[in-house]
Design an enzyme around this catalytic site. Structure first.
Site, mmCIF file in Angstrom:
data_model
loop_
_atom_site.group_PDB
_atom_site.id
_atom_site.type_symbol
_atom_site.label_atom_id
_atom_site.label_comp_id
_atom_site.label_asym_id
_atom_site.label_seq_id
_atom_site.Cartn_x
_atom_site.Cartn_y
_atom_site.Cartn_z
ATOM 1 N N CYS A 2 0.853 -1.175 0.000
ATOM 2 C CA CYS A 2 0.000 0.000 0.000
ATOM 3 C C CYS A 2 0.895 1.233 0.000
ATOM 4 C CB CYS A 2 -0.932 0.112 1.202
ATOM 5 S SG CYS A 2 -2.033 -1.280 1.387
ATOM 6 N N ARG A 27 3.391 -0.388 -5.114
ATOM 7 C CA ARG A 27 3.168 -0.949 -3.778
ATOM 8 C C ARG A 27 1.830 -1.653 -3.659
ATOM 9 N NH1 ARG A 27 6.937 2.197 -0.551
ATOM 10 N NH2 ARG A 27 6.055 1.360 1.356
ATOM 11 N N TRP A 75 -2.835 -2.689 -1.591
ATOM 12 C CA TRP A 75 -2.583 -4.110 -1.787
ATOM 13 C C TRP A 75 -3.362 -4.797 -0.674
ATOM 14 C CZ3 TRP A 75 -0.453 -8.193 1.019
ATOM 15 C CH2 TRP A 75 -0.222 -9.353 0.278
ATOM 16 N N ASN A 99 -1.270 2.190 5.869
ATOM 17 C CA ASN A 99 -0.426 1.127 5.319
ATOM 18 C C ASN A 99 0.124 0.359 6.510
ATOM 19 O OD1 ASN A 99 1.475 -0.468 3.991
ATOM 20 N ND2 ASN A 99 3.009 1.163 3.952
ATOM 21 N N GLY A 100 -0.063 -0.976 6.483
ATOM 22 C CA GLY A 100 0.402 -1.798 7.596
ATOM 23 C C GLY A 100 -0.673 -2.795 7.966
ATOM 24 N N GLU A 476 14.743 -19.540 -8.205
ATOM 25 C CA GLU A 476 14.409 -18.246 -8.809
ATOM 26 C C GLU A 476 13.642 -18.432 -10.124
ATOM 27 O OE1 GLU A 476 14.203 -15.380 -7.827
ATOM 28 O OE2 GLU A 476 14.301 -14.075 -9.577
ATOM 29 N N LYS A 480 9.914 -16.944 -10.783
ATOM 30 C CA LYS A 480 9.574 -16.031 -11.896
ATOM 31 C C LYS A 480 8.368 -16.568 -12.660
ATOM 32 C CE LYS A 480 11.126 -13.186 -10.916
ATOM 33 N NZ LYS A 480 11.980 -12.891 -9.844
ATOM 34 N N GLU A 483 5.100 -16.232 -10.605
ATOM 35 C CA GLU A 483 4.653 -14.853 -10.408
ATOM 36 C C GLU A 483 3.907 -14.283 -11.605
ATOM 37 O OE1 GLU A 483 8.708 -13.308 -9.414
ATOM 38 O OE2 GLU A 483 7.538 -12.039 -8.080
ATOM 39 N N HIS A 499 13.437 -38.169 -3.172
ATOM 40 C CA HIS A 499 12.957 -38.280 -1.789
ATOM 41 C C HIS A 499 11.496 -37.871 -1.658
ATOM 42 C CE1 HIS A 499 16.937 -39.313 -0.396
ATOM 43 N NE2 HIS A 499 17.410 -38.311 -1.143
ATOM 44 N N LYS A 595 5.202 -4.538 -5.504
ATOM 45 C CA LYS A 595 6.665 -4.479 -5.618
ATOM 46 C C LYS A 595 7.343 -4.350 -4.255
ATOM 47 C CE LYS A 595 10.386 -3.976 -8.234
ATOM 48 N NZ LYS A 595 10.826 -5.314 -8.621
HETATM 49 C C1 F6R Z 1 10.048 -11.577 -6.820
HETATM 50 C C2 F6R Z 1 10.165 -10.434 -5.960
HETATM 51 C C3 F6R Z 1 9.961 -10.628 -4.507
HETATM 52 C C4 F6R Z 1 10.976 -9.779 -3.724
HETATM 53 C C5 F6R Z 1 10.671 -9.849 -2.219
HETATM 54 C C6 F6R Z 1 11.685 -9.086 -1.408
HETATM 55 O O1 F6R Z 1 10.223 -11.249 -8.161
HETATM 56 O O2 F6R Z 1 10.410 -9.350 -6.402
HETATM 57 O O3 F6R Z 1 10.022 -11.955 -4.140
HETATM 58 O O4 F6R Z 1 12.251 -10.254 -3.988
HETATM 59 O O5 F6R Z 1 9.407 -9.336 -1.978
HETATM 60 O O6 F6R Z 1 11.706 -7.759 -1.780
HETATM 61 P P1 F6R Z 1 12.952 -6.827 -1.517
HETATM 62 O O7 F6R Z 1 14.069 -7.365 -2.320
HETATM 63 O O8 F6R Z 1 12.500 -5.478 -1.965
HETATM 64 O O9 F6R Z 1 13.225 -6.900 -0.051
#
Ligand code: F6R
Length: 600
Positions: A2, A27, A75, A99-100, A476, A480, A483, A499, A595
């Site tokens: 947010c 956000r 969010w 926000n929180g 990773e 990706k 997501e 396993h 983000k």
């Molecule tokens: C995935 C992604 C998230 C961030 C995670 C941590 O593509 O972007 O998994 O890596 O939310 O965010 P930061 O790096 O901003 O602490």
């Protein structure tokens, strides 16, 4: 998550609030809303979905002469992304943006016994405030009494008709700052909405609260003692990222990685050795162990870093997911160093780990992409990632910047300790220098991945498997794909498949095998054979022909594993991108994500 903004000044507030929210949309984009002071009362506008829906709604609305208000981009944490759950939340006379997470909101709702319009935790704030007012308290006392009732994390802006053109504000655990400009006074969750408008900013500390009007800001601490406002300068103009011909920011950011890598090395490779200006060898070598802590993609970078630090600097290294670490009463080595990794510098769990560890007197280093972020301001030392603004919600170039910085740090540490020298050190330096070329040429596989991607739009799941440093890369790659394509994918250590997960193997299970030639190649070959024997469809990312591969994505052979790592990274990023585009998804703003994750 947010984003919140506020403005009081001489200019029309609507446009300033909307522009501020645009900067904070990363956000959260479940809904947006603003509340404006008008002559009689407060006017509120809300819309679900991305900000442009609110902009469309406000297009024909005249708000001339309305020069103060608050705004929010959401969010969803509590309650669906509906208009009723959109902020600002209010009763007739007062409105709040938050926000929180208010952790005790259920108990507070019960106590309040009033009618709630939304399913959010945030709405209790304004009910509490009005209840305190109804009991005869002044607006200021009602606000502080409200804060005293709340448990959890918050950044709050509250406006009330009882105090026209004033904003009540508070911060505890979620970011909030004040921007000062000749045009008026601004509030925001980060620098972004303020840059180019405000000359200075004041980053609020946890527990601080206050009241502002266009002329002055009164700031107080938890004990209600007045606090002198200290400000930091803001850059004069903002650098806005553009897509520059790419279909999505994420695509552009994948292509930018080569340049980012060159920027990271700038000034750090000197003749035959490595130099990192921000950190002295003496400082580094005092530490006996390392704990790396982060979330999501940054956690995958941390995991990769642990292999590099142990192999190159011979230092015991632990890795932890921040949301787990903070609650497990960690036993920390007093002689150790905590390294937190974060693109945004605002991730709530990572920030809390930093606070917890600092309280124990342990030294901290932050690897972060955003200067002046909460994490950078709190850590004892920081290394900025030099990745530039990352707009795509799915992190790409920040990940390579984190890996590159960790690799450089591992070499520097080894060099400082004396355990990495001579030919071994030169081999690392040559590979570091070559990485940007590898990343640039790796994108030539894009067309092939585009054609291949049409075969992988269904199935009951993807397993990305790898060994050694290719294991965090498998994690990773799977993240990706999840997501942005919304397909189920898991990253797994290749040796662990037998396993349990191998029970899932059939032709509809797609195994993406990261078959680095430089590390444990024969081992992963056997693991893939086991999966192939159970009919799993195999997509091999490998340097050479592999007879069991249903599809082969060929990469160049390098003797240094990190060069293979970066070449494979491009492949897994492009594969996720192309599958998501074919599925018609919004790659830059995938559903349910934000983000910056500022709630735990
Ligand atoms: C995935 C992604 C998230 C961030 C995670 C941590 O593509 O972007 O998994 O890596 O939310 O965010 P930061 O790096 O901003 O602490």
């Amino acid at each position: 998550m947010c984003g919140i903004v506020g403005y009081i000044g001489k200019r029309e507030a609507k446009q300033l609030l909307l522009s501020g929210l645009k900067e904070l949309e990363y956000r959260g984009y479940d809904s947006a809303g603003i509340a404006l002071f008008q002559e009689q009362g407060i006017q509120v506008f809300k819309a679900t979905g991305k900000l442009h829906h609110l902009e469309d709604k406000l297009h024909a609305v005249s708000t001339q002469g309305l020069t103060a208000g608050i705004g929010h981009t959401r969010w969803a944490t509590h309650g669906k992304p509906t208009e009723l759950n959109a902020h600002p939340h209010g009763l007739t006379h007062s409105y709040v943006v938050h926000n929180g997470i208010i952790e005790n909101y259920v108990a507070l709702k019960k106590q309040l016994a009033s009618t709630f319009i939304s399913q959010t935790d945030s709405e209790v704030i304004v009910h509490l405030f009005e209840q305190h007012l109804n009991k005869g308290k002044s607006p200021t006392t009602a606000f502080t009494a409200t804060l005293a009732d709340l448990n959890g994390a918050y950044a709050i802006l509250l406006i009330t008709e009882h105090c026209p053109e004033q904003i009540f504000f508070a911060r505890n655990g979620s970011p909030l700052q004040i921007g000062f400009s000749e045009q008026g006074l601004f509030f925001a969750s980060s620098d972004a909405p303020l840059v180019g408008i405000c000359q200075n900013t004041c980053y609020l500390e946890d527990g601080q609260w206050g009241i502002a009007n266009a002329q002055e800001v009164l700031l107080f601490d938890t004990q209600h003692q007045a606090v002198t406002i200290s400000t930091s300068p803001l850059p004069a103009s903002s650098i806005t990222a553009q897509k520059e011909g790419f279909r999505f920011f994420m695509e552009k950011e994948i292509y930018e990685q080569s340049t980012v890598i060159s920027d990271i090395l700038m000034g750090r490779l000197q003749a035959q050795h490595i130099h990192i200006e921000e950190i002295s060898p003496d400082w580094l070598t005092t530490y006996q162990s390392i704990t790396l802590c982060a979330c999501g993609t940054s956690y995958h970078a941390a995991l990769t870093g642990s292999y590099l630090l142990e192999q190159l600097a011979k230092i015991p290294t632990n890795v932890a997911i921040a949301s787990e670490f903070r609650y497990r009463n960690p036993v920390l080595n007093p002689e150790g160093l905590l390294i937190v990794i974060s693109q945004s510098g605002e991730t709530a769990d990572t920030l809390e780990v930093l606070k917890l560890v600092k309280k124990q007197g342990i030294k901290t280093l932050a690897l972060c992409n955003v200067d002046n972020s909460s994490i950078v301001r709190l850590a004892d030392k920081s290394l900025l990632l030099r990745a530039g603004i990352e707009k795509g919600v799915a992190s790409t170039k920040a990940f390579s910047a984190q890996i590159m910085t960790l690799w450089l740090l591992a070499c520097y540490w080894g060099q400082s300790k004396g355990c990495l020298h001579g030919i071994a050190l030169q081999k690392e330096i040559q590979a570091l220098e070559k990485t940007h070329q590898v990343l640039r040429s790796a994108t030539s596989v894009h067309d092939r991945i585009h054609r291949l991607s049409k075969r992988y739009l269904h199935g009951h799941g993807f397993f990305f498997i790898g060994r050694d440093i290719f294991y965090p890369l498998a994690l990773e790659g799977a993240l990706k794909l999840k997501e942005i394509s919304y397909l189920h994918a898991e990253g797994y250590p290749a040796g662990e498949m037998k396993h349990g997960p191998i029970a899932l193997a059939d032709a509809e299970l797609f195994t993406i095998a990261l078959m680095g030639k430089s590390r444990l190649y024969n081992k992963i070959k056997s693991n893939v054979e086991e999966l192939s024997a159970r009919d799993s469809t195999i997509i091999a990312i490998a340097t050479e022909y592999f007879e069991l591969a249903d599809d082969l994505i060929k990469i160049n052979a390098y003797t240094h594993p990190m060069l293979e790592f970066f070449e494979m990274l491009i492949v897994v990023q492009l594969l996720a991108l192309e599958i998501a585009i074919r599925l018609g998804n919004d790659v830059d703003m995938p559903r349910n994500l934000a983000k910056s994750v500022t709630v735990e």
